[in-house]
Scaffold this motif. Structure first.
Motif, PDB file in Angstrom:
ATOM      1  N   GLU A   1       0.772  -1.421   0.041  1.00  0.00           N
ATOM      2  CA  GLU A   1      -0.356  -0.093  -0.158  1.00  0.00           C
ATOM      3  C   GLU A   1       0.980   1.358  -0.189  1.00  0.00           C
ATOM      4  O   GLU A   1       0.902   1.866   1.311  1.00  0.00           O
TER       5      GLU A   1
ATOM      6  N   CYS B   1      -5.126   4.258   2.001  1.00  0.00           N
ATOM      7  CA  CYS B   1      -5.245   3.686   3.645  1.00  0.00           C
ATOM      8  C   CYS B   1      -5.596   2.620   3.659  1.00  0.00           C
ATOM      9  O   CYS B   1      -6.400   2.863   4.756  1.00  0.00           O
TER      10      CYS B   1
ATOM     11  N   ARG C   1      -4.189  -0.907   5.145  1.00  0.00           N
ATOM     12  CA  ARG C   1      -3.314  -1.517   6.489  1.00  0.00           C
ATOM     13  C   ARG C   1      -4.321  -0.635   8.174  1.00  0.00           C
ATOM     14  O   ARG C   1      -4.412  -1.637   8.718  1.00  0.00           O
ATOM     15  N   GLU C   2      -5.816  -0.379   7.595  1.00  0.00           N
ATOM     16  CA  GLU C   2      -6.788  -0.242   8.584  1.00  0.00           C
ATOM     17  C   GLU C   2      -7.600  -1.535   8.616  1.00  0.00           C
ATOM     18  O   GLU C   2      -7.401  -2.201  10.035  1.00  0.00           O
TER      19      GLU C   2
ATOM     20  N   LYS D   1      -6.219  -3.216  12.609  1.00  0.00           N
ATOM     21  CA  LYS D   1      -7.724  -3.505  13.371  1.00  0.00           C
ATOM     22  C   LYS D   1      -8.470  -4.837  13.520  1.00  0.00           C
ATOM     23  O   LYS D   1      -9.169  -5.465  13.919  1.00  0.00           O
TER      24      LYS D   1
ATOM     25  N   PHE E   1       5.191   0.558   7.122  1.00  0.00           N
ATOM     26  CA  PHE E   1       4.451  -0.656   8.077  1.00  0.00           C
ATOM     27  C   PHE E   1       4.629  -0.870   9.188  1.00  0.00           C
ATOM     28  O   PHE E   1       3.986  -2.185   9.338  1.00  0.00           O
TER      29      PHE E   1
END
Ligand SMILES: Cc1cc2nc3c(=O)[nH]c(=O)nc-3n(C[C@H](O)[C@H](O)[C@H](O)COP(=O)(O)O)c2cc1C
Ligand code: SF4
Ligand code: SF4
Ligand code: SF4
Ligand code: FES
Ligand code: FES
Lengths: 543, 419, 156
Positions: free
Chosen positions: B86, B92, B95-96, B100, B129
């Motif tokens: 990414e 983005c 990444r989420e 999460k 990241f």
């Protein structure tokens, strides 16, 4: 073989082959920079754009394709000359010139630079880029080559060369994007023995031979096919010369011998072709103990006279030769002994020689046998052994007449001491050496770049050389000298040319039977009856 | 009133969600995996084909079809690589997911590995990241401890390892062939195609590279009735929900999960809460920085692959960058071209030279040295990169240039027109 | 050359890949982290030996990726994103502010070696722009004031 069409003409291809490869083999040209048949395909220069109007299934490709990475397909139709392609090539070239110094007037590549050619063809000759160009500068990058990084077009051939061809990994790609450089890292000099090839494959004047720097504009050079005589591999070369001076040797592609390559040591042998100081300029004869200039007739006359006086028995005659002499010269020397003296006392040095084994083909090129024609001597059954034992036995007896061709047994002072005592020593040679000092008659030969001849390489492939430059006026090629000696000694056989000698050799020497001079061509031909033991020992595999 | 449809974000939107393995299982996790182990791999691929799932990494290629291209019977191992690089400006969403709800994505990765016969999957995460890398490593640790990874998970007889691999800073490594070179431990330079990764990918073995979000869709698709339901979420050929990274001058930037039949206008004004400070919309870059720019009057369009393609732009990675009337177009384009100049790998001519050159021309405008001729030249340099490069980065760099010049020529002229 | 702990991590990395070269980038990152954020020729040679690749290969790799550094960064490496979405909402101003505050340009380190600044391309936090990474931690929607506060806290 299956075929596809290029600009309406059929081109054959091998299954799995790429379009560019097949097209180049057929003798046609598609402009390209990064592609090299000996290395992997990266398709990065984008110069080889072609228009595929039919992919073999009736449909056109949606956009221009790079021929170097395009799989050839039955029934495919490719155009290389239409407007779309020209525009593509033009824009790629324009991008390349964005950062190019365009210093052709001082560039050694000028005249054989593809960028220059295409820029004349497609470009305005100047770039629209009015910003400061990438500046990198000139540097020494190895023993044999230098680099003008400003001129680099990032085709990565050099990088692939040290990775895929020599395995030495001295070159690399560093940084990225607009800053991408191809170079050795942090000024570490290269050490591989094949750097000259990098100058050859660099499509522009970024990597150039130091030896050739600023010496001649390339378009002045004339070229002749020959072989390198630096070792027994017999790499195919072109001798490039101007006004009787040789400037460089370049490899000449031969897939059976050197592929596209040449070693640096071999390249430097061109210096010998220009050597004048140590050359024997004219026939010499011993007058009251001193060697003095004589005419060819006087020299031949003196030899014939002495031979008649001495009336040697066959075992009192001896010929020594090195293995730098051509097949024809060896054959005629043999014939001179046989027909002139009924003797077969002809010897050459035959030490064992080493052949490297390696995963990288190029490493197998350089052999430890630094002579070009050992295999020829073996094919003609010229005698010799590793320790020279047989020869030493022969010279224990009385000798009356000895012929020396070239510079054999140069380090064997013992042999020289004995031969010195012989009544008649005739030396045929190109350069002054210690044999000349003890000879009674010295007959000046010619260097291989000045005469025709054939040589048999380590794989027993017979290859020929062309006359590249003119020899000194009062010298003669050794084959001619030997033919003339034969005649002077009353033999009827008469040879006017190398092909004629070769034909006789094919008749008389079993190893050469079935081979004809015409078949040799520019790529050579392997002997059909090969010598089994050539004295080769395999050297340990190089990493 | 547009609103989110929660499939991928079902857990994430639950404030009490516990992202550990236990928490994921409690929310129904790994049911699909269990079900899949009772199916044949071909059947799994077929289900994915039927769901109509298209890759979320940018190209929108049908995922099931991509898997069916994997070379079989080569005697070499097959690999699945999750593309978690990414780096497309504006994007983005992966990444989420990784931060999460790591197990949702990992379950998708495991099912997909089973489908294509991969026994060692790699997750290529961009090196910056750090938090996501930590989360993923912890999650993979949990899976090994639980026996869901390794030999014989759930008694299936299937063997699977997962390794979290870190990149080291290079946008181009998102391009799948560059990613493979990078994973092999080389400079991340795109490869010549063919051969395609499905035939010769990681270490020369058949490989599929799939985006994180694509893989995260898989557990839902393989749940009972999942494929049908997934398909029903959007117009034909634009199946499922997708994660939209909304950024720029909106009141509520964020990552939202939406069906593909929501209009961009609704995304900006409903979901995004409209333009900041009561300003007017000037334009949108709809699908990551490489997609052709849209003007304010073009946003009344459904936000999906096909509807955007119809008006000459693209969905890309579903990263919407919204900008208001106060935005300097020339500066914005300059920032975009600088990005591509910085990220070009440099191996091929038009991209190496074109990205840098175009960025310099725009800088000329900013310095007051613009001209009609330079504007034309800029457009031409952009056009010359289009379709002539080795990988799609050249196109990605060219499309914004041409679209900005086409749609906002007056903004460039402002910089040099005599007053 | 490695401590026992690092050696164990390196060994673990090596056994996750079919061939040693594959583990090159993670190993280099690990070594860089251990060596205070930068790589030296010595370390590169050591990794070259471990991964069985030529040194030139490593040099090519480390000059390709932006995360590898050949000079020592500050103790706190401020990586400020100015790419498109961040730039739209103040990323560039944040960078300029920080440069002024620390009296260094991006790409440089403060004299005391505490801070260094790097201008970043998109770091994947665009919806929470402007974004900054300090060493390994993300900070989102950072204002100049928050940056000042952070710098002050880190200094202590
Ligand atoms: C320059 C460039 C950058 C890319 N970056 C990414 C990326 O960061 N993440 C991603 O998933 N795909 C990226 N892609 C797309 C990948 O090449 C590939 O199509 C994708 O990973 C396939 O996964 P999908 O089928 O699930 O979309 C990029 C492509 C290009 C040309
Ligand atoms: S130095 Fe020559 S061979 Fe090497 S990349 Fe540059 S142009 Fe190509
Ligand atoms: S390998 Fe031998 S024949 Fe070939 S160029 Fe070198 S010295 Fe000459
Ligand atoms: S288009 Fe750009 S990024 Fe892609 S291979 Fe060419 S130079 Fe590299
Ligand atoms: S020769 Fe085909 S791209 Fe360079
Ligand atoms: S642009 Fe700054 S995080 Fe994406």
């Amino acid at each position: 073989m299956p075929f596809f069409q290029i600009d309406g003409e059929p081109v054959e291809y091998e299954p799995g082959e790429k379009v560019l490869s097949a097209v180049l083999r057929s003798g046609k040209i598609i402009p390209h920079y990064c592609y090299h048949p000996g290395m992997s395909v990266v398709a990065t220069c984008r110069m080889c754009l072609v228009d595929v109007i039919d992919m073999g299934n009736g449909r056109p490709a949606p956009k221009l394709q790079t021929a170097c990475s395009l799989d050839a397909m039955e029934g495919m139709k490719v155009e290389t000359l239409n407007q779309k392609v020209e525009e593509g090539q033009k824009l790629v070239n324009e991008f390349l010139l964005v950062n190019h110094p365009l210093d052709c007037p001082v560039c050694d590549q000028s005249g054989e630079c593809i960028l220059q050619d295409y820029s004349f063809k497609y470009g305005s000759g100047k770039s629209e880029m009015d910003y400061s160009k990438r500046v990198n500068g000139w540097r020494d990058i190895g023993t044999f080559v230098a680099m003008e990084r400003n001129r680099c077009i990032q085709c990565s051939r050099c990088d692939r060369f040290t990775r895929e061809i020599t395995g030495t990994n001295e070159f690399g790609m560093f940084n990225r994007g607009h800053e991408l450089t191809l170079d050795t890292y942090a000024d570490r000099p290269m050490t591989n023995k094949f750097q000259g090839n990098m100058a050859d494959i660099c499509p522009v004047g970024a990597i150039t031979e130091k030896e050739f720097r600023f010496k001649r504009r390339v378009w002045k050079l004339k070229k002749n096919y020959s072989i390198c005589t630096g070792c027994s591999s017999g790499c195919n070369v072109t001798i490039e010369h101007d006004r009787n001076e040789v400037f460089r040797l370049k490899p000449h592609e031969n897939q059976n011998v050197n592929k596209w390559w040449l070693c640096d040591e071999g390249r430097l042998t061109y210096r010998m072709m220009n050597e004048r100081k140590t050359r024997i300029p004219r026939p010499l004869g011993r007058v009251e103990g001193n060697l003095e200039g004589v005419s060819w007739e006087e020299a031949y006359g003196a030899i014939v006279k002495r031979v008649k006086e001495l009336k040697p028995f066959p075992h009192e005659v001896l010929a020594l030769t090195d293995t730098r002499a051509s097949n024809e010269e060896l054959f005629l020397l043999q014939k001179l002994l046989k027909e002139g003296f009924s003797s077969d006392n002809i010897f050459c040095p035959l030490p064992k020689w080493g052949q490297s084994e390696s995963d990288f083909f190029i490493n197998t090129l350089i052999t430890t046998d630094k002579t070009p024609n050992r295999a020829g001597a073996l094919a003609l059954k010229i005698k010799g052994d590793e320790k020279n034992a047989k020869l030493k036995k022969v010279i224990e007896g009385e000798l009356k007449v000895v012929f020396i061709l070239g510079n054999p047994f140069e380090a064997e002072s013992e042999i020289k001491e004995i031969i010195k005592r012989t009544q008649l020593v005739v030396h045929l040679g190109v350069f002054h050496n210690s044999w000349g000092e003890i000879a009674d008659v010295v007959l000046p030969g010619q260097y291989y770049s000045e005469k025709e001849g054939t040589y048999t390489n380590k794989h027993q492939r017979v290859q020929s050389t062309e006359i590249a430059i003119q020899a000194l006026r009062r010298t003669r090629p050794e084959w001619q000298i030997l033919a003339e000696l034969l005649q002077s000694l009353g033999q009827t056989s008469c040879f006017d040319s190398v092909p004629q000698v070769f034909a006789a050799m094919v008749q008389e020497a079993k190893a050469f039977s079935g081979v004809s001079f015409d078949e040799i061509g520019s790529l050579g031909i392997e002997l059909k009856n090969k010598t089994k033991d050539t004295g080769m020992k395999v050297l340990v595999k190089q990493a | 009133m547009a609103e989110e449809t929660l499939v991928l974000f079902k857990n994430i939107r639950n404030p009490k969600y516990d992202k550990s393995l236990a928490g994921y299982k409690r929310s129904g996790g790994f049911k699909s995996l269990k079900k899949v182990f009772g199916m044949k791999p071909e059947e799994v691929v077929q289900e994915v084909k039927e769901s109509g799932l298209r890759g979320r990494g940018g190209a929108g290629f049908p995922t099931g079809l991509k898997w069916s291209f994997m070379a079989k019977g080569t005697g070499k191992p097959s690999y699945l690589i999750a593309n978690a690089d990414e780096s497309e400006p504006g994007t983005c969403k992966d990444r989420e997911l990784m931060l999460k709800d790591p197990h949702l994505f990992l379950e998708g990765l495991m099912i997909s590995s089973y489908a294509i016969g991969c026994h060692h999957a790699y997750v290529y995460v961009r090196g910056e990241f750090f938090p996501a890398i930590k989360t993923l490593n912890a999650a993979v640790g949990e899976l090994y401890a639980d026996g869901l990874l390794g030999t014989n998970p759930l008694g299936s007889g299937f063997k699977l390892d997962i390794t979290i691999h870190t990149g080291a800073g290079a946008y181009i490594c998102g391009e799948e062939s560059a990613l493979l070179d990078s994973l092999e431990g080389k400079r991340g330079q795109p490869r010549v195609k063919p051969p395609f990764p499905a035939v010769s990918g990681f270490n020369g073995c058949p490989t599929s590279v799939n985006n994180v979000e694509t893989l995260a869709c898989i557990p839902f698709i393989l749940s009972d009735g999942g494929a049908e339901a997934f398909k029903s979420f959007g117009p034909q050929n634009n199946s499922g929900t997708h994660l939209v990274s909304l950024s720029g001058h909106v009141n509520c930037p964020g990552v939202y999960e939406l069906r593909m039949d929501v209009s961009m206008k609704d995304i900006i004004y409903d979901i995004g809460g409209g333009i900041r400070d009561g300003k007017k919309l000037k334009g949108v870059i709809p699908g990551g920085s490489s997609s052709p720019v849209m003007k304010a009057d073009e946003v009344d369009v459904l936000y999906n692959f096909d509807d955007l393609a119809k008006i000459g732009t693209m969905l890309g990675s579903a990263a919407m960058m919204v900008f208001d009337e106060g935005t300097d177009i020339v500066k914005l384009l300059h920032r975009i071209t600088r990005f591509y100049a910085h990220e070009s790998c440099g191996q091929c001519t038009p991209c190496r030279e074109g990205t840098h050159w175009s960025s310099q021309i725009i800088q000329d405008f900013l310095r007051g040295n613009g001209s009609d001729e330079k504007l034309k030249r800029l457009y031409r340099v952009g056009g010359n990169m289009l379709g002539t490069t080795l990988c799609a980065l050249g196109d990605a760099a060219a499309m914004p240039i041409q679209s900005f010049v086409n749609k906002f020529p007056e903004e460039f002229r402002k910089y040099y027109a005599t007053l | 050359m490695f401590s026992e702990d690092i050696q164990a991590q390196v060994d673990n990395l090596l056994c996750r890949y079919p061939i040693k070269q594959n583990a090159l980038i993670p190993i280099l990152l690990l070594v860089q982290k251990e060596n205070e954020g930068w790589l030296t020729e010595e370390w590169m040679q050591h990794v070259a030996d471990i991964c069985e690749v030529p040194l030139t290969h490593i040099e090519g790799v480390v000059t390709f990726y932006t995360m590898f550094r050949l000079k020592r960064p500050g103790r706190y490496h401020l990586q400020i994103c100015t790419c498109v979405p961040c730039c739209l909402v103040g990323g560039t101003e944040l960078l300029e502010h920080t440069e002024k505050k620390l009296e260094i340009q991006a790409g440089h380190t403060t004299d005391d070696g505490v801070f260094s600044i790097e201008e970043m391309e998109c770091i994947g936090a665009c919806s929470y722009a402007p974004a900054v990474i300090v060493n390994e931690d993300y900070h989102e929607q950072v204002t100049p004031e928050e940056m000042d506060k952070m710098i002050k806290e880190l200094r202590q």
